[in-house]
Design a protein around this motif. Structure first.
Motif, PDB file in Angstrom:
ATOM      1  N   GLY A  48      32.186  -1.945  31.624  1.00 23.93           N
ATOM      2  CA  GLY A  48      33.298  -1.708  30.705  1.00 23.93           C
ATOM      3  C   GLY A  48      34.363  -2.783  30.837  1.00 23.93           C
ATOM      4  O   GLY A  48      34.864  -3.305  29.837  1.00 23.93           O
ATOM      5  N   ILE A  67      39.559  -1.817  23.501  1.00 24.29           N
ATOM      6  CA  ILE A  67      39.234  -0.535  24.137  1.00 24.29           C
ATOM      7  C   ILE A  67      38.224   0.218  23.294  1.00 24.29           C
ATOM      8  O   ILE A  67      37.199   0.695  23.793  1.00 24.29           O
ATOM      9  CB  ILE A  67      40.522   0.307  24.332  1.00 24.29           C
ATOM     10  N   SER A  70      34.767  -1.476  23.461  1.00 22.05           N
ATOM     11  CA  SER A  70      34.168  -1.351  24.794  1.00 22.05           C
ATOM     12  C   SER A  70      33.679   0.066  25.020  1.00 22.05           C
ATOM     13  O   SER A  70      32.609   0.289  25.590  1.00 22.05           O
ATOM     14  CB  SER A  70      35.182  -1.702  25.878  1.00 22.05           C
ATOM     15  N   VAL A  71      34.480   1.046  24.567  1.00 20.74           N
ATOM     16  CA  VAL A  71      34.098   2.443  24.724  1.00 20.74           C
ATOM     17  C   VAL A  71      32.797   2.714  23.982  1.00 20.74           C
ATOM     18  O   VAL A  71      31.873   3.325  24.522  1.00 20.74           O
ATOM     19  CB  VAL A  71      35.243   3.360  24.229  1.00 20.74           C
ATOM     20  N   ALA A  75      29.347   3.614  25.845  1.00 17.65           N
ATOM     21  CA  ALA A  75      28.701   4.888  25.540  1.00 17.65           C
ATOM     22  C   ALA A  75      27.242   4.650  25.173  1.00 17.65           C
ATOM     23  O   ALA A  75      26.339   5.354  25.645  1.00 17.65           O
ATOM     24  CB  ALA A  75      29.428   5.586  24.408  1.00 17.65           C
ATOM     25  N   LEU A 154      42.917  12.142  28.111  1.00 11.66           N
ATOM     26  CA  LEU A 154      41.459  12.221  28.102  1.00 11.66           C
ATOM     27  C   LEU A 154      40.973  13.516  28.753  1.00 11.66           C
ATOM     28  O   LEU A 154      39.998  14.114  28.310  1.00 11.66           O
ATOM     29  CB  LEU A 154      40.854  11.005  28.804  1.00 11.66           C
ATOM     30  N   ALA A 201      31.753   6.298  28.419  1.00 12.97           N
ATOM     31  CA  ALA A 201      32.937   5.888  27.664  1.00 12.97           C
ATOM     32  C   ALA A 201      34.176   6.002  28.552  1.00 12.97           C
ATOM     33  O   ALA A 201      35.022   5.095  28.581  1.00 12.97           O
ATOM     34  CB  ALA A 201      33.096   6.760  26.428  1.00 12.97           C
ATOM     35  N   LEU A 202      34.263   7.086  29.311  1.00 14.21           N
ATOM     36  CA  LEU A 202      35.398   7.264  30.223  1.00 14.21           C
ATOM     37  C   LEU A 202      35.400   6.177  31.287  1.00 14.21           C
ATOM     38  O   LEU A 202      36.455   5.639  31.652  1.00 14.21           O
ATOM     39  CB  LEU A 202      35.333   8.634  30.900  1.00 14.21           C
ATOM     40  N   ALA A 204      34.283   3.209  30.973  1.00 14.21           N
ATOM     41  CA  ALA A 204      34.727   1.952  30.362  1.00 14.21           C
ATOM     42  C   ALA A 204      36.244   1.917  30.249  1.00 14.21           C
ATOM     43  O   ALA A 204      36.872   0.899  30.545  1.00 14.21           O
ATOM     44  CB  ALA A 204      34.089   1.782  28.987  1.00 14.21           C
ATOM     45  N   VAL A 205      36.845   3.054  29.835  1.00 15.32           N
ATOM     46  CA  VAL A 205      38.310   3.111  29.774  1.00 15.32           C
ATOM     47  C   VAL A 205      38.880   2.846  31.172  1.00 15.32           C
ATOM     48  O   VAL A 205      39.806   2.044  31.347  1.00 15.32           O
ATOM     49  CB  VAL A 205      38.784   4.488  29.251  1.00 15.32           C
TER      50      VAL A 205
END
Lengths: 298, 371
Positions: A48, A67, A70-71, A75, A154, A201-202, A204-205
């Motif tokens: 990420g 963001i 990337s998310v 994912a 989140l 996804a989380l 990556a954040v």
């Protein structure tokens, strides 16, 4: 120790802990559904961060778009990882899954070493993230307060998905019994893919915010963070999303408290985090928010 | 008749070619991993020096065997063993950091294969070791240079940050601590960190409370750059000084604005080449890489190679590791890329240091300090 320094350290611990929390959520979700500790999770975080680096430094995209992209890519990578590596092993013993996870972790680390080189690269931090605020003698940068806020948002979003949506119900049902859920007409593989997608996804954040706070990206950056986030997930009660966040804060604060009160032992702050993990496993194996490992999840 | 002569000449030529051997020299460097920046810059120096001088006096060719130790101790041990037993190298250049070099030396010592360390500065590396040599200065010299500088600037109190996982850091910290105290400075606190850490906000907040005149950070660039950045964020504005562990462009790239005014000790400054040999190397470096600036690790990489070749030339059989090792220790006033180098009987180099300060994103020359 004056009160100001102490408060400053609490702010520092809050910002560090929220970072671990963000990554721990992904660990806990995958565990909840598959009973799999996805050791590649820390490396997804690294991917990420590299995606963020690529979009910002190479394509010059704005931070918000970075963001988002990337998310999405992370994912997709998470779903792909599940399809290739974990799906064929659904019926296999848990240990095979664990070994596969470690394999993927090594694969990602080495693949990125080959493509990106081992030298750390400077992450192009957007200037507004480096703004510094002074409130009542406490100093913090925009990035270090953004992360706790993002983590909270989140967390609420994930809790909403889990408890208020059809998919959330399916995820929770899946965590009880995959076979029965399948028989009831739910596509278990699709739900698992969603969980992997969400978790990645989380991550990556988490990776991008990690890179914003500590602006360097390199292929091994996810190893230690991943381990600490794992410790956070266990301390909080693996399988529980809220627990993961609490665990993240506990680990973050532990590190800061060690440095605040025992600067000479500062180098052992990682050890303290893991000692905490061992103590929790000894006295409350289910963690703070966790329930009986064989019963419910989330 | 003519035919016969040309045949004789031809056969003599082929004979000559067949006689000239290929001699292997090992290069063990962290080409990947967190400290890959060091390995890649130092190895560049070894390769450029090899390009400039690929043959010995007797016509033998030097073949470099490069292995990546990933900055890891286990990989270093494996790599050293492999270079010695399967590649049969005459000597090993590398493997850069002091921790890894100590590892490599302990193996090479038993096999009687000399090691020429380009940048491993820890004092203890060469004590009681027959086959350990280096072309860089030691930490006790480096620590003293920093302590002297701090005192001369009127800094009376210092905070020391030490990386407890690195022999380099521990050694340099100890040397500085002693020299600084001897000269009347006061060490307020020694804070330990571990390489790989990224979050130093808690550490920086502690230092802010201690309010020292001066910070000494004998660390490598990944940690030092993060500390500089987070210090700026938390409003800690004290003079910061490091050893050669931050002497590379990556440090400035990672640190950005936050490393403005940051100072460090180094071996070499390419804008002030100390001799003709040095200037020639800088020119060759620019021709090959397109870059004017020569990293000091590149210069030392080249010097480790050059001093080894020089010693091999003085041996009747250049593949005789024992003789090569003896000759390395006889090096006197060698005209190196990074300046004049002598190597004493312990294998330590006697050489000067330079102090640099980072100004507008560039490491600028400040002073040369002689031993």
């Amino acid at each position: 120790m004056d009160i100001l320094t102490f408060m400053q350290q609490m702010v520092n611990g809050f910002s560090l802990g929220s970072m671990y929390a963000l990554i721990a959520i992904g660990y806990t979700m995958v565990y909840g559904v598959l009973r799999l500790i996805n050791f590649a999770h820390g490396d997804i975080m690294m991917v990420g961060a590299f995606l963020g680096y690529t979009f910002m430094a190479v394509f010059n995209l704005p931070f918000s778009l970075t963001i988002l992209l990337s998310v999405v890519f992370a994912a997709l990578l998470g779903i792909l990882m599940d399809k290739i590596a974990y799906k064929p092993l659904r019926e296999a013993p848990r240990i095979s899954l664990l070994i596969t996870a470690i394999g993927i972790s090594f694969f990602l680390e080495n693949a990125f070493t080959v493509f990106a080189g081992g030298v750390p690269r400077a992450f192009p931090v957007p200037s507004y993230m480096e703004n510094i605020f002074n409130v009542a003698g406490l100093t913090f940068s925009a990035s270090s307060i953004t992360v706790p806020i993002v983590t909270m948002i989140l967390l609420l979003a994930i809790l909403y998905v889990l408890y208020k949506t059809k998919y959330g119900m399916a995820i929770r049902a899946l965590s009880f019994d995959i076979k029965t859920v399948n028989l009831m007409g739910v596509d278990a593989n699709m739900i698992i893919a969603i969980v992997f997608g969400l978790g990645s996804a989380l991550a990556a954040v988490g990776g991008i915010f990690w890179a914003v706070n500590y602006p360097s990206v390199e292929p091994m950056m996810g190893v230690l963070v991943g381990l600490k986030a794992f410790a956070a997930a266990v301390v909080g009660g693996i399988g529980s999303v809220t627990g993961a966040v609490i665990g993240g804060f506990i680990i973050g604060f532990t590190e800061v408290v060690v440095i605040t009160f025992f600067p000479e032992l500062g180098g052992y702050k990682d050890a303290f985090a893991f000692v905490f993990l061992i103590l929790v496993l000894l006295f409350k194996p289910t963690g703070i928010m966790g329930e009986d490992l064989e019963k419910s999840r989330f | 008749m003519k035919k016969l002569i040309s045949l004789a000449v031809a056969s003599a030529l082929t004979c000559g070619v067949a006689l000239a051997k290929e001699i292997k020299v090992g290069a063990l460097m962290p080409m990947t991993g967190t400290i890959a920046a060091y390995g890649q810059t130092a190895n560049l120096g070894v390769e450029l020096a090899n390009k400039l001088q690929p043959k010995l006096k007797n016509g033998d060719t030097i073949k470099l065997v490069l292995l990546d130790n990933k900055g890891d101790k286990v990989e270093t041990a494996n790599g050293t063993t492999r270079l010695i037993s399967s590649d049969k190298v005459v000597a090993i250049l590398g493997p850069l950091t002091s921790s890894n070099t100590a590892q490599a030396i302990s193996i090479a010592e038993k096999k009687h294969v000399p090691i020429v360390a380009p940048v491993a500065t820890n004092d203890k590396l060469t004590t009681k070791r027959e086959y350990a040599n280096r072309v860089c200065f030691t930490d006790s010299f480096q620590g003293e240079v920093v302590a002297n500088y701090a005192i001369s600037q009127g800094y009376k109190s210092a905070v020391l940050l030490v990386d407890q996982a690195q022999v380099y850091s521990l050694g340099l910290a100890k040397a500085f601590q002693k020299a600084f105290k001897d000269k009347g400075g006061k060490l307020l606190k020694k804070i330990k960190i571990t390489s790989g850490d990224k979050d130093f906000k808690a550490v920086v907040s502690q230092i802010k409370q201690l309010n020292p005149d001066f910070l000494f950070l004998p660390l490598y660039h990944p940690e030092a750059s993060m500390i500089a950045r987070q210090s700026k964020q938390l409003g800690l504005t004290k003079p910061m000084f490091s050893g050669d562990g931050v002497a590379n462009q990556t440090f400035i790239d990672l640190g950005g604005d936050a490393v403005e005014g940051y100072m460090f000790t180094d071996f070499f400054d390419s804008t002030n080449p100390p001799s003709q040999t040095s200037a020639d190397f800088v020119a060759f470096h620019e021709k090959e890489t397109g870059k004017k600036e020569v990293n000091s690790f590149t210069a030392l990489g080249a010097d480790s190679y050059n001093i080894l070749i020089d010693a091999m030339n003085r041996c009747e059989d250049p593949t005789d590791s024992v003789c090569v090792n003896k000759e390395i220790k006889k090096t006197k006033d060698f005209d190196g890329v990074s300046g004049k180098i002598s190597i004493d009987k312990n294998g330590n180099a006697i050489r000067s240091a330079v102090i640099k300060e980072i100004k507008s994103g560039k490491a600028g020359y400040k002073a040369t300090v002689n031993p």
